[in-house]
Design a protein around this motif. Structure first.
Motif, PDB file in Angstrom:
ATOM      1  N   VAL A   3      -2.023   5.318  -4.167  1.00 10.39           N
ATOM      2  CA  VAL A   3      -2.077   5.810  -2.807  1.00 10.39           C
ATOM      3  C   VAL A   3      -1.087   7.009  -2.483  1.00 10.39           C
ATOM      4  O   VAL A   3      -1.442   7.918  -1.813  1.00 10.39           O
ATOM      5  N   ILE A  35      -5.417   8.460   4.751  1.00  6.24           N
ATOM      6  CA  ILE A  35      -5.893   7.848   3.650  1.00  6.24           C
ATOM      7  C   ILE A  35      -6.307   6.451   3.797  1.00  6.24           C
ATOM      8  O   ILE A  35      -7.118   5.776   3.393  1.00  6.24           O
ATOM      9  N   ASP A  36      -5.620   5.763   4.853  1.00  7.46           N
ATOM     10  CA  ASP A  36      -6.020   4.338   5.493  1.00  7.46           C
ATOM     11  C   ASP A  36      -7.583   4.270   5.862  1.00  7.46           C
ATOM     12  O   ASP A  36      -8.397   3.528   5.491  1.00  7.46           O
ATOM     13  N   THR A  47       0.900  -1.407   0.034  1.00  8.74           N
ATOM     14  CA  THR A  47       0.003  -0.043   0.091  1.00  8.74           C
ATOM     15  C   THR A  47       0.894   1.371  -0.066  1.00  8.74           C
ATOM     16  O   THR A  47       0.759   2.205  -0.784  1.00  8.74           O
ATOM     17  N   ASP A  48       1.725   1.186   0.830  1.00  5.08           N
ATOM     18  CA  ASP A  48       2.756   2.602   1.000  1.00  5.08           C
ATOM     19  C   ASP A  48       3.446   2.725  -0.151  1.00  5.08           C
ATOM     20  O   ASP A  48       3.753   3.919  -0.558  1.00  5.08           O
ATOM     21  N   PHE A  86      -7.170   1.282  -6.915  1.00  2.07           N
ATOM     22  CA  PHE A  86      -6.010   0.615  -6.176  1.00  2.07           C
ATOM     23  C   PHE A  86      -6.670  -0.583  -5.376  1.00  2.07           C
ATOM     24  O   PHE A  86      -5.678  -1.406  -5.291  1.00  2.07           O
ATOM     25  N   TYR A  98      -9.766   5.154   2.882  1.00  2.00           N
ATOM     26  CA  TYR A  98     -10.048   4.044   1.938  1.00  2.00           C
ATOM     27  C   TYR A  98     -11.192   2.891   2.700  1.00  2.00           C
ATOM     28  O   TYR A  98     -11.893   2.442   2.054  1.00  2.00           O
ATOM     29  N   ASP A 109      -9.599   6.824  -6.591  1.00  2.00           N
ATOM     30  CA  ASP A 109      -8.286   6.311  -6.202  1.00  2.00           C
ATOM     31  C   ASP A 109      -8.402   4.998  -5.682  1.00  2.00           C
ATOM     32  O   ASP A 109      -7.949   4.020  -5.794  1.00  2.00           O
ATOM     33  N   PHE A 110      -9.267   5.123  -4.451  1.00  2.00           N
ATOM     34  CA  PHE A 110      -9.535   3.575  -3.756  1.00  2.00           C
ATOM     35  C   PHE A 110     -10.210   2.689  -4.700  1.00  2.00           C
ATOM     36  O   PHE A 110      -9.476   1.415  -4.489  1.00  2.00           O
ATOM     37  N   GLY A 133      -0.826   9.405   5.575  1.00  2.00           N
ATOM     38  CA  GLY A 133      -0.965   8.046   5.272  1.00  2.00           C
ATOM     39  C   GLY A 133      -2.107   7.462   6.221  1.00  2.00           C
ATOM     40  O   GLY A 133      -2.784   6.440   5.882  1.00  2.00           O
ATOM     41  N   SER A 175      -2.980  10.040  -3.686  1.00  2.00           N
ATOM     42  CA  SER A 175      -4.062  10.185  -2.496  1.00  2.00           C
ATOM     43  C   SER A 175      -3.424  11.082  -1.379  1.00  2.00           C
ATOM     44  O   SER A 175      -3.858  12.142  -0.902  1.00  2.00           O
ATOM     45  N   LYS A 176      -2.266  10.594  -0.939  1.00  2.00           N
ATOM     46  CA  LYS A 176      -1.506  11.120   0.033  1.00  2.00           C
ATOM     47  C   LYS A 176      -1.010  12.557  -0.228  1.00  2.00           C
ATOM     48  O   LYS A 176      -0.930  13.438   0.881  1.00  2.00           O
TER      49      LYS A 176
END
Length: 195
Positions: free
Chosen positions: A58, A77-78, A52-53, A179, A81, A175-176, A74, A61-62
Motif C-alpha cells: 500500500v 488508493i482506497d 492497510t496503512d 495486498f 483498490y 499491487d491490489f 491514501g 501504491s501511495k
C-alpha cells in the motif's frame, strides 16, 4: 480500504457489516450502545485500516501518487483498490456483484435509524448513484473522485486521479491483488479473535 472492501471483509455477518460500514463516522469509543456484533464490526474496520496503512505494498501504491496529491494519496488508493475488487468480484465471491450490493443497500436501509447521522446523509447518494456497483467502471471511480474533490473545495485535485489509475492500471492492479490476499487472511484472523 473503501466501502466495498470493508463490507466484503465482514464475511456476511450483517451486524459486523453495519459496524464496518459506519466505523468512519464513530468517534473514539462512543459505540457501546450498539449491538455487540456492530461493535465488533467497528473494531474490525479500525484493525483493517491500521493494517492497510502500514502494509508495504500500500505504501508503494501511495508513493506513486504522493507528489501530486500529498496526504490525499491514501484516500485515492482506497478508492482504486475498491475498483479492482469490484472489477474482479468473481474472483472473490460466488454472489454476483449486483445482487450483493443490492442486499447491502437493503440491509442499511432497514437499519437506517441506528446509523450515525453522517452515514444516514450519504446513504441515499450511495444508493441513487449505485456507488458500490459502479466502482468497477472508470466512470464510476471518476464520479466518486469528483465528489471527494468537491468536499475539499478543489484542494485535493482528486478529480484528476482517474488519469493516474489508467496510466498505471496494471501496476496498481498487481499491487491490489497481492495486498488483498494478505488483507483477507489478516481480516479473517481478526474476525476469529473478535468472536
Amino acid at each position: 480500504m473503501n466501502f466495498l472492501a470493508h463490507l466484503y471483509l465482514s464475511e456476511s455477518n450483517t451486524n459486523i457489516m453495519i459496524g464496518n460500514f459506519i466505523a468512519d463516522h464513530i468517534k473514539g469509543n462512543k459505540f457501546s450502545h450498539f449491538h455487540e456484533d456492530i461493535q465488533k464490526g467497528i473494531l474490525l474496520h479500525r484493525e483493517i485500516d491500521t493494517y492497510t496503512d502500514a502494509h508495504k505494498i500500500v505504501r508503494i501504491s501511495k508513493r506513486r501518487l504522493h507528489e501530486r496529491y500529498r496526504h490525499y494519496d491514501g484516500v485515492i488508493i482506497d478508492i482504486f483498490y475498491d475498483h479492482y475488487l469490484a472489477k474482479n468480484w468473481r474472483n472473490y465471491s460466488e454472489i454476483p456483484l449486483n445482487i450483493y450490493v443490492n442486499s447491502v443497500y437493503k440491509l442499511l436501509q432497514e437499519n437506517i435509524d441506528i446509523l450515525p447521522e453522517k452515514t444516514q446523509k450519504i446513504l441515499p447518494y450511495m444508493i441513487q448513484y449505485n456507488w458500490l456497483y459502479n466502482y468497477q467502471f472508470a466512470k464510476g471511480i471518476q464520479e466518486v473522485l469528483n465528489g471527494m474533490n468537491k468536499r475539499t473545495n478543489g484542494k485535493s485535485k482528486m478529480n484528476l486521479a482517474t488519469g493516474d489509475l489508467l496510466e498505471h492500471y496494471q501496476i496498481f492492479e498487481n499491487d491490489f491483488t497481492t495486498f488483498f490476499e494478505d488483507l483477507r487472511e489478516f481480516s479473517h484472523q481478526k474476525l476469529k479473535e473478535l468472536s
